[in-house]
Scaffold this active site. Sequence first.
Site, PDB file in Angstrom:
ATOM      1  CB  SER A 184      -6.371  -4.134  -2.962  1.00  0.00           C
ATOM      2  OG  SER A 184      -6.483  -3.032  -3.842  1.00  0.00           O
ATOM      3  N   GLY A 236      -4.961  -0.452  -1.640  1.00  0.00           N
ATOM      4  CA  GLY A 236      -4.496   0.497  -2.647  1.00  0.00           C
ATOM      5  C   GLY A 236      -5.619   1.005  -3.529  1.00  0.00           C
ATOM      6  CB  VAL A 237      -8.380  -0.710  -5.334  1.00  0.00           C
ATOM      7  CG1 VAL A 237      -9.685  -0.300  -6.001  1.00  0.00           C
ATOM      8  CG2 VAL A 237      -7.503  -1.473  -6.316  1.00  0.00           C
ATOM      9  CD  GLU A 277     -12.952  -6.711   4.681  1.00  0.00           C
ATOM     10  OE1 GLU A 277     -11.709  -6.840   4.703  1.00  0.00           O
ATOM     11  OE2 GLU A 277     -13.709  -7.532   4.178  1.00  0.00           O
ATOM     12  CB  CYS A 282     -10.163  -9.928   4.340  1.00  0.00           C
ATOM     13  SG  CYS A 282     -10.834  -9.615   2.713  1.00  0.00           S
TER      14      CYS A 282
END
Length: 543
Positions: free
Chosen positions: A266, A268-269, A293, A327
């Site tokens: 993700s 955010g991570v 990615e 994705c």
Amino acid sequence: MNTGYFSYPLPANEPVLNYAPASAEKATLKAVLAELKSQTLDIPMYIGGEEVRTGKTENIRPPHETAHVLGQFHKGDASHVKQAIEAALAAKKEWSSLSWEARAGIFLKAADLIATKYRPYMNATTMLGQSKNAYQAEIDAACELIDFLRFNVHFLSEIYRQQPISGPGMHNRVEYRPLEGFVLAVTPFNFTAIGGNLPASAALCGNVVVWKPANTQVYSAQMFMRILKEAGLPDGVINLVYVDGPVIGDVCFSHRDFAGVHFTGSTGVFNKMWETIGKNMNNYKSYPRIVGETGGKDFVMVHPSADVDIVVTALLRGAFEFQGQKCSAASRAYIPSNIAAAVKEKLVAGVKSFKMGTVEDFTNFVNAVIDEKSFKNIESYLAKAKNSSDASIWVGGNADSSKGWFVEPTVIEAKDPKFVTMCEEIFGPVLTVHVYPENEFEATLELVNTTSPYALTGSIISRDRYAIELASERLRDAAGNFYINDKPTGAVVGQQPFGGARASGTNDKAGSMLNLYRWLSARTVKETFAPPTDYAYPFMKEA
């Protein structure tokens, strides 16, 4: 000792088996599925030469059959991450000095093992553990992973061949060293091939790796690790640990020998990783390589000239294969008003024709989403669409968790082009369409370009070459992988290097030379054959 220059020519892509009725591969795969379901695996971590069992286990259950237990994996903690780092650094000297052809041979052998005796096992563990149908598993866990291993060897051999020119009286060369320290690979649930490639590509370049897969991908990750060991990968080169994300980050990102992170997950991570690494820069021996990615909100832009059947097929496959958990999945589409009714009719009919259920029934096109967290997240977006005057549901919209994490393939029409499901990543079988006035194609291109923070994949569908050219130019920065008259999924190693920019990552293109450069550190060596013995230059003399 180097005794020659070794050739690793451009390989062919691994052929995709079709699992047709009465085919040998279909019978074998079904037998392996039954075999694996009859067992309950006890899955250790692999640290150095040890299989590490902690006694703190977590069940692995098929997302489409949550009552069944495939096995348990042993969860680690910070002490196991430290052990993995120590094992990696202990293995580093021998591994980095191993001849290139020996390193290459290990990964080429692993590719051949997957292509032959372990093909049904890689596919079956992916099908059962990640709820992929046979075809989606074949193109991922078999073909793409094999391609990554083989093409990376070829690409690295090409990099090693790149050498500088030499002037008179000297010889110049470039050595492509591994990074100084260890690499952390953090891999996602949705592609077994990514789970294998992220640690393997760094290791091929001579690096040592700590590998943390998603808990929801452990079942297929451990199979790949066993194959690597059978292929001859030395102990400690890749260390497989099952720990929580914050734990591995706390240990690795504070370690002096942290050299880089290879990440898919993700946005955010990844942003948090980058922030933490930045704050710890004074601790590191070298500037770490940060390769990631991340998310996507991938688009299909449809021109008024588009063929309806091409549009519908691209959306049905692009949005709903593997339940939209790619994705690159098509998650927003812009349909011109002149063909919107025809697209809607055929799209709805197509979705209604899908069969949904377990992976063992090969007639099912759609299976379950990965886990309860994902299920509830997708449900929340469906609720927003149902309760908003700015959206309506064309088809689907329901979910059922009684036997597995099943979400109906859903098509939402957003009257507001900035409706939440047009903007935010959902990562499920949900496609949102916006119908635009057919004479506003150019204005809609700008809408496509500015609606989402992501820039991973996208496509233009049109029979008008001028429109294709215009879209290709206006959407140049909106997608790292751009498709013309096709769905925005299905990148093939060696054909479409994969990765995006903006909030979709660093665009280092897995499956290409661009990615491998990130795991190498160049050293230039100049040897002078007749060194000068006087500091003075000719210009200093007047006569």
